[in-house]
Design a protein around this motif. Structure first.
Motif, PDB file in Angstrom:
ATOM      1  N   PRO A  86      33.776  24.940 -35.815  1.00  0.00           N
ATOM      2  CA  PRO A  86      35.205  24.925 -36.171  1.00  0.00           C
ATOM      3  C   PRO A  86      36.022  25.931 -35.382  1.00  0.00           C
ATOM      4  CG  PRO A  86      33.818  24.983 -38.139  1.00  0.00           C
ATOM      5  CD  PRO A  86      32.914  25.226 -36.972  1.00  0.00           C
ATOM      6  N   GLY A  87      35.346  26.946 -34.823  1.00  0.00           N
ATOM      7  CA  GLY A  87      36.061  27.977 -34.073  1.00  0.00           C
ATOM      8  C   GLY A  87      36.190  27.677 -32.592  1.00  0.00           C
ATOM      9  N   GLY A  88      35.875  26.434 -32.180  1.00  0.00           N
ATOM     10  CA  GLY A  88      35.953  26.093 -30.767  1.00  0.00           C
ATOM     11  C   GLY A  88      37.310  25.586 -30.338  1.00  0.00           C
ATOM     12  N   ARG A  89      37.444  25.320 -29.037  1.00  0.00           N
ATOM     13  CA  ARG A  89      38.673  24.731 -28.522  1.00  0.00           C
ATOM     14  C   ARG A  89      38.739  23.264 -28.945  1.00  0.00           C
ATOM     15  NH1 ARG A  89      37.355  28.126 -24.032  1.00  0.00           N
ATOM     16  NH2 ARG A  89      39.002  29.657 -23.642  1.00  0.00           N
ATOM     17  N   PRO A  90      39.933  22.727 -29.155  1.00  0.00           N
ATOM     18  CA  PRO A  90      40.058  21.329 -29.608  1.00  0.00           C
ATOM     19  C   PRO A  90      39.443  20.349 -28.615  1.00  0.00           C
ATOM     20  CG  PRO A  90      42.136  22.498 -29.875  1.00  0.00           C
ATOM     21  CD  PRO A  90      41.242  23.407 -29.079  1.00  0.00           C
ATOM     22  N   PHE A  91      38.708  19.391 -29.143  1.00  0.00           N
ATOM     23  CA  PHE A  91      38.137  18.324 -28.330  1.00  0.00           C
ATOM     24  C   PHE A  91      39.206  17.256 -28.128  1.00  0.00           C
ATOM     25  CE2 PHE A  91      35.581  14.354 -27.980  1.00  0.00           C
ATOM     26  CZ  PHE A  91      34.959  14.653 -26.780  1.00  0.00           C
ATOM     27  N   PRO A 127      32.405  26.414 -26.757  1.00  0.00           N
ATOM     28  CA  PRO A 127      32.709  26.096 -28.162  1.00  0.00           C
ATOM     29  C   PRO A 127      33.719  24.959 -28.243  1.00  0.00           C
ATOM     30  CG  PRO A 127      32.913  28.457 -27.716  1.00  0.00           C
ATOM     31  CD  PRO A 127      32.844  27.771 -26.396  1.00  0.00           C
ATOM     32  N   VAL A 128      33.400  23.942 -29.040  1.00  0.00           N
ATOM     33  CA  VAL A 128      34.252  22.754 -29.165  1.00  0.00           C
ATOM     34  C   VAL A 128      34.434  22.426 -30.643  1.00  0.00           C
ATOM     35  CG1 VAL A 128      34.397  20.270 -28.741  1.00  0.00           C
ATOM     36  CG2 VAL A 128      33.603  21.790 -26.927  1.00  0.00           C
ATOM     37  N   SER A 129      35.662  22.127 -31.002  1.00  0.00           N
ATOM     38  CA  SER A 129      35.982  21.721 -32.374  1.00  0.00           C
ATOM     39  C   SER A 129      36.577  20.321 -32.363  1.00  0.00           C
ATOM     40  CB  SER A 129      36.984  22.694 -33.008  1.00  0.00           C
ATOM     41  OG  SER A 129      37.463  22.208 -34.243  1.00  0.00           O
ATOM     42  N   VAL A 130      36.120  19.461 -33.269  1.00  0.00           N
ATOM     43  CA  VAL A 130      36.665  18.106 -33.345  1.00  0.00           C
ATOM     44  C   VAL A 130      37.772  17.997 -34.391  1.00  0.00           C
ATOM     45  CG1 VAL A 130      34.525  17.040 -32.537  1.00  0.00           C
ATOM     46  CG2 VAL A 130      34.900  17.338 -34.998  1.00  0.00           C
ATOM     47  N   GLY A 131      38.149  19.092 -35.004  1.00  0.00           N
ATOM     48  CA  GLY A 131      39.220  19.056 -36.001  1.00  0.00           C
ATOM     49  C   GLY A 131      39.255  20.344 -36.782  1.00  0.00           C
ATOM     50  N   GLU A 132      40.244  20.473 -37.650  1.00  0.00           N
ATOM     51  CA  GLU A 132      40.435  21.718 -38.385  1.00  0.00           C
ATOM     52  C   GLU A 132      39.781  21.707 -39.752  1.00  0.00           C
ATOM     53  OE1 GLU A 132      44.536  22.774 -38.439  1.00  0.00           O
ATOM     54  OE2 GLU A 132      44.709  22.840 -36.272  1.00  0.00           O
ATOM     55  N   ALA A 133      38.956  20.676 -40.035  1.00  0.00           N
ATOM     56  CA  ALA A 133      38.197  20.640 -41.271  1.00  0.00           C
ATOM     57  C   ALA A 133      36.811  21.223 -41.023  1.00  0.00           C
ATOM     58  CB  ALA A 133      38.077  19.211 -41.785  1.00  0.00           C
ATOM     59  N   VAL A 134      36.254  21.876 -42.046  1.00  0.00           N
ATOM     60  CA  VAL A 134      34.920  22.460 -41.936  1.00  0.00           C
ATOM     61  C   VAL A 134      33.899  21.460 -42.473  1.00  0.00           C
ATOM     62  CG1 VAL A 134      33.426  24.369 -42.621  1.00  0.00           C
ATOM     63  CG2 VAL A 134      35.852  24.784 -42.177  1.00  0.00           C
ATOM     64  N   LEU A 135      32.860  21.175 -41.668  1.00  0.00           N
ATOM     65  CA  LEU A 135      31.821  20.222 -42.037  1.00  0.00           C
ATOM     66  C   LEU A 135      30.563  20.963 -42.463  1.00  0.00           C
ATOM     67  CD1 LEU A 135      32.303  17.863 -38.938  1.00  0.00           C
ATOM     68  CD2 LEU A 135      33.328  17.602 -41.209  1.00  0.00           C
ATOM     69  N   ASN A 136      29.589  20.208 -43.000  1.00  0.00           N
ATOM     70  CA  ASN A 136      28.320  20.826 -43.383  1.00  0.00           C
ATOM     71  C   ASN A 136      27.560  21.338 -42.167  1.00  0.00           C
ATOM     72  OD1 ASN A 136      28.614  20.402 -46.127  1.00  0.00           O
ATOM     73  ND2 ASN A 136      27.693  18.376 -46.063  1.00  0.00           N
ATOM     74  N   GLY A 138      27.108  20.651 -37.453  1.00  0.00           N
ATOM     75  CA  GLY A 138      27.684  20.102 -36.238  1.00  0.00           C
ATOM     76  C   GLY A 138      27.257  18.692 -35.908  1.00  0.00           C
ATOM     77  N   GLU A 139      26.376  18.092 -36.716  1.00  0.00           N
ATOM     78  CA  GLU A 139      25.876  16.763 -36.384  1.00  0.00           C
ATOM     79  C   GLU A 139      26.976  15.705 -36.392  1.00  0.00           C
ATOM     80  OE1 GLU A 139      22.450  19.214 -37.261  1.00  0.00           O
ATOM     81  OE2 GLU A 139      24.318  18.885 -38.351  1.00  0.00           O
ATOM     82  N   THR A 140      27.807  15.718 -37.413  1.00  0.00           N
ATOM     83  CA  THR A 140      28.908  14.749 -37.475  1.00  0.00           C
ATOM     84  C   THR A 140      29.860  14.939 -36.312  1.00  0.00           C
ATOM     85  OG1 THR A 140      28.756  14.723 -39.893  1.00  0.00           O
ATOM     86  CG2 THR A 140      30.762  13.850 -38.923  1.00  0.00           C
ATOM     87  N   ALA A 141      30.147  16.186 -35.986  1.00  0.00           N
ATOM     88  CA  ALA A 141      31.025  16.475 -34.848  1.00  0.00           C
ATOM     89  C   ALA A 141      30.377  16.028 -33.540  1.00  0.00           C
ATOM     90  CB  ALA A 141      31.337  17.972 -34.810  1.00  0.00           C
ATOM     91  N   ALA A 142      29.069  16.225 -33.424  1.00  0.00           N
ATOM     92  CA  ALA A 142      28.376  15.815 -32.203  1.00  0.00           C
ATOM     93  C   ALA A 142      28.451  14.306 -32.020  1.00  0.00           C
ATOM     94  CB  ALA A 142      26.914  16.270 -32.255  1.00  0.00           C
ATOM     95  N   LEU A 143      28.345  13.560 -33.117  1.00  0.00           N
ATOM     96  CA  LEU A 143      28.471  12.103 -33.033  1.00  0.00           C
ATOM     97  C   LEU A 143      29.845  11.706 -32.504  1.00  0.00           C
ATOM     98  CD1 LEU A 143      26.736  10.640 -36.214  1.00  0.00           C
ATOM     99  CD2 LEU A 143      26.163  10.178 -33.826  1.00  0.00           C
ATOM    100  N   ALA A 144      30.877  12.399 -32.961  1.00  0.00           N
ATOM    101  CA  ALA A 144      32.228  12.104 -32.491  1.00  0.00           C
ATOM    102  C   ALA A 144      32.329  12.336 -30.981  1.00  0.00           C
ATOM    103  CB  ALA A 144      33.244  12.970 -33.237  1.00  0.00           C
ATOM    104  N   VAL A 145      31.728  13.422 -30.498  1.00  0.00           N
ATOM    105  CA  VAL A 145      31.753  13.711 -29.064  1.00  0.00           C
ATOM    106  C   VAL A 145      30.962  12.658 -28.297  1.00  0.00           C
ATOM    107  CG1 VAL A 145      31.035  15.366 -27.293  1.00  0.00           C
ATOM    108  CG2 VAL A 145      32.093  16.181 -29.400  1.00  0.00           C
ATOM    109  N   VAL A 146      29.799  12.291 -28.818  1.00  0.00           N
ATOM    110  CA  VAL A 146      28.970  11.284 -28.150  1.00  0.00           C
ATOM    111  C   VAL A 146      29.735   9.974 -28.003  1.00  0.00           C
ATOM    112  CG1 VAL A 146      26.957   9.782 -28.452  1.00  0.00           C
ATOM    113  CG2 VAL A 146      26.738  12.255 -28.785  1.00  0.00           C
ATOM    114  N   GLU A 147      30.362   9.514 -29.076  1.00  0.00           N
ATOM    115  CA  GLU A 147      31.099   8.243 -29.007  1.00  0.00           C
ATOM    116  C   GLU A 147      32.262   8.326 -28.035  1.00  0.00           C
ATOM    117  OE1 GLU A 147      32.223   5.908 -32.173  1.00  0.00           O
ATOM    118  OE2 GLU A 147      30.247   5.796 -33.102  1.00  0.00           O
TER     119      GLU A 147
END
Length: 434
Positions: A86-91, A127-136, A138-147
């Motif tokens: 969550p502390g990364g630059r916006p994706f 560091p990369v963030s996919v949004g300003e919400a905190v997730l359990n 990084g797996e969900t965020a990684a899926l977003a990046v992969v897609e």
């Protein structure tokens, strides 16, 4: 063929998503590939522990450096290393486009409270963030990046052009789509889409993309490549303008006259003209000019009357329109009362100062307001932004405010004219699209 190296404590998380839809087909066709790396396999602890309590105390656990470092070093060709946090630059779409050209990408899925910070000194982590919400994790965020990245790889999508017409591809949100039936519960497909006129269809879609961006993400318009026709579309689009709820209040008392003395400053013709034109340019509600001195109020009335009633030259029309926003008041309390009567509710009063707000005795110190916060207040109801002449608002004026804006240049030189400060603050609060 790009390879995604997924570093995760839960590699099974990816089993179904990477086997479904376009990703599954691209994986089967060899367009993209995936490798999984579990830090638990590199733990030296007999229980395969990969986390521990943070130094300095506090809740939660932190991913240990040793297992993760060993995991990363064991990847033969890691390529760029992205840490999902969550502390990364916006994706962004631009970031996805740049990553799509890489042969290898390593995505590190953080867990718990994060990873040991020393890993950033040992590896070139991005560091990369996919949004300003905190997730359990990084797996969900990684899926977003992969897609987002995989779909830009040649051969992934059926029509390569489809990836270029979607949201963010040209700095705008995407236009709306329709399909059969032509009439759905009384709602018809826009006639232009049935016309067969591809030029008009393209024009309509561009207009809809511009309007959608204005409605949902006006911040994107600051950097989007807009044409003159786009600007005309924006100007003709009805929308809520928070600026209509914002009024400026130019105080000549109580203000600092020097470093130790407060009192009353004199009106300046240039201030009144320039801030009135600013108020008109940003479609503000009014400009209140406050002074307790009767002769100063009479001078203000004379200036306003001249430009709004007596100056008849065609070239004076714009100036008259701006000066028509000026209202006079003998005190800040009177200005607030006038605005309250106008709206039927008291405005939130915001102070401005070149100095960081001093803590008040017995009152917990709070961070000063930021322009986006004031914009949110404007969207909810009336707001009055107070500007001090001379050397700025006196403490007794600031005490009447519901909040004080952070200084414009709080990291350096910050001695601007009130006209300059008014223009910069207004633009930071409203910009051109709010």
């Amino acid at each position: 063929m790009p390879c995604f190296h997924l570093v995760s404590l839960f590699p099974e998380f990816f089993t179904s998503p990477l086997s479904a839809g376009l990703l599954g087909r691209a994986r089967a066709a060899g367009v993209v590939s995936f490798a999984f790396h579990d830090p638990r396999q590199h733990s030296m602890d007999k229980h395969r522990h990969v986390d521990d309590r943070p130094y300095g105390g506090g809740p939660g656990m932190v991913m240990q450096a040793d297992p993760l470092a060993s995991t990363l070093r064991a990847i033969p060709r890691p390529g760029r290393m992205l840490l999902l946090t969550p502390g990364g630059r916006p994706f962004t779409q631009a970031k996805a486009r740049s990553l799509a050209t890489e042969e290898n990408l390593t995505l590190i899925c953080g867990r718990y409270e994060g990873i040991d910070a020393r890993l950033a000194d040992l590896f070139p982590l991005e560091p990369v963030s996919v949004g300003e919400a905190v997730l359990n994790g990084g797996e969900t965020a990684a899926l977003a990046v992969v897609e987002a990245v995989a779909r830009l790889v040649p051969g992934f999508m059926g029509k390569e052009a489809s990836g270029e017409e979607e949201s963010f591809a040209h700095g705008l949100l995407e236009y709306p789509h329709y399909t059969r039936p032509e009439n759905l519960e009384g709602l018809a497909v826009p006639p232009v889409l049935l016309s067969g006129d591809h030029k008009q269809i393209a024009r309509w879609r561009r207009q809809q993309a511009v309007r959608a961006t204005l409605a949902v993400r006006p911040d994107l318009l600051q950097t989007a490549p807009l044409t003159r026709e786009d600007a005309l579309t924006l100007a003709d689009t009805p929308r809520l303008r928070p600026g209509r709820n914002l009024s400026l209040c130019l105080l000549h008392a109580p203000v600092w006259l020097d470093e130790k003395k407060t009192g009353v400053s004199s009106l300046t013709n240039l201030d009144i003209h320039d801030i009135a034109r600013l108020s008109r340019s940003y479609a503000l509600d009014a400009l209140y000019v406050v002074t307790p001195l009767r002769d100063q109020l009479q001078m203000l009335e004379t200036v306003v009357r001249h430009w709004t009633r007596e100056a008849t030259s065609p070239g004076h029309a714009d100036r008259a329109e701006a000066l028509g926003l000026v209202r006079s008041a003998a005190s800040l309390q009177e200005a607030v009362a006038l605005q309250t009567a106008r709206y039927g509710q008291r405005p939130r009063v915001v102070g401005s100062s070149a100095l960081w707000p001093a803590p008040q005795k017995g009152v917990p110190e709070e961070p000063p307001l930021t322009p986006p916060t004031v914009r949110q207040w404007c969207a909810a109801g009336p707001v009055m932004l107070c500007l001090g002449t001379a050397r700025g608002l006196a403490p007794e004026a600031l005490a009447q405010c519901d909040g004080v804006l952070r200084p414009l240049r709080y990291l350096g030189y910050n001695h601007l004219s009130v006209r300059s400060a008014a223009a910069i603050l207004t633009d930071r609060i409203l910009g051109d699209y709010y």
